[in-house]
Scaffold this motif. Structure first.
Motif, PDB file in Angstrom:
ATOM      1  N   LYS A 186     -42.970 -58.526  66.199  1.00  0.00           N
ATOM      2  CA  LYS A 186     -43.648 -58.350  67.476  1.00  0.00           C
ATOM      3  C   LYS A 186     -45.140 -58.593  67.270  1.00  0.00           C
ATOM      4  CE  LYS A 186     -41.655 -54.176  68.095  1.00  0.00           C
ATOM      5  NZ  LYS A 186     -41.508 -52.851  68.685  1.00  0.00           N
ATOM      6  N   GLU A 245     -48.930 -57.847  67.243  1.00  0.00           N
ATOM      7  CA  GLU A 245     -49.593 -56.543  67.083  1.00  0.00           C
ATOM      8  C   GLU A 245     -50.178 -56.088  68.401  1.00  0.00           C
ATOM      9  OE1 GLU A 245     -52.269 -55.823  63.870  1.00  0.00           O
ATOM     10  OE2 GLU A 245     -51.145 -57.147  62.558  1.00  0.00           O
ATOM     11  N   GLY A 246     -50.103 -54.792  68.639  1.00  0.00           N
ATOM     12  CA  GLY A 246     -50.694 -54.220  69.844  1.00  0.00           C
ATOM     13  C   GLY A 246     -49.843 -54.362  71.077  1.00  0.00           C
ATOM     14  N   THR A 247     -48.585 -54.775  70.916  1.00  0.00           N
ATOM     15  CA  THR A 247     -47.716 -54.885  72.092  1.00  0.00           C
ATOM     16  C   THR A 247     -46.464 -54.055  71.864  1.00  0.00           C
ATOM     17  OG1 THR A 247     -46.379 -56.751  71.294  1.00  0.00           O
ATOM     18  CG2 THR A 247     -48.462 -57.278  72.424  1.00  0.00           C
TER      19      THR A 247
END
Ligand code: FES
Length: 73
Positions: A66, A68-70
């Motif tokens: 995924k 990053e940050g989601t």
């Protein structure tokens, strides 16, 4: 220029599409094709291309991480 994409096929080859030049170990080019599949199982008799020998023998499913940050799945 066409964007080059390489898809890791489930239980199979790397599918390469786009304007890409495939070179052998001496730097000599293979005949150009708009799309081709590269072996990732080591069983092909037509290296570096997939000849279907992986069928039923390669179990490998790869998923990209995924971003990053989601929380995207
Ligand atoms: S991945 Fe198809 S023959 Fe190796």
């Amino acid at each position: 220029m066409t964007k080059v994409q390489i898809k890791v096929n489930d239980n199979g080859s790397f599918r390469v599409t786009g304007d890409v030049e495939l070179l052998d170990g001496e730097g000599k080019p293979f005949p150009a094709k708009p799309a081709f599949s590269l072996c990732r199982c080591g069983l092909s008799e037509n290296m570096p291309f997939c000849d279907g020998a992986h069928k039923g023998k390669l179990q490998s499913v790869v998923r990209a991480p995924k971003p990053e940050g989601t929380d995207a799945e």
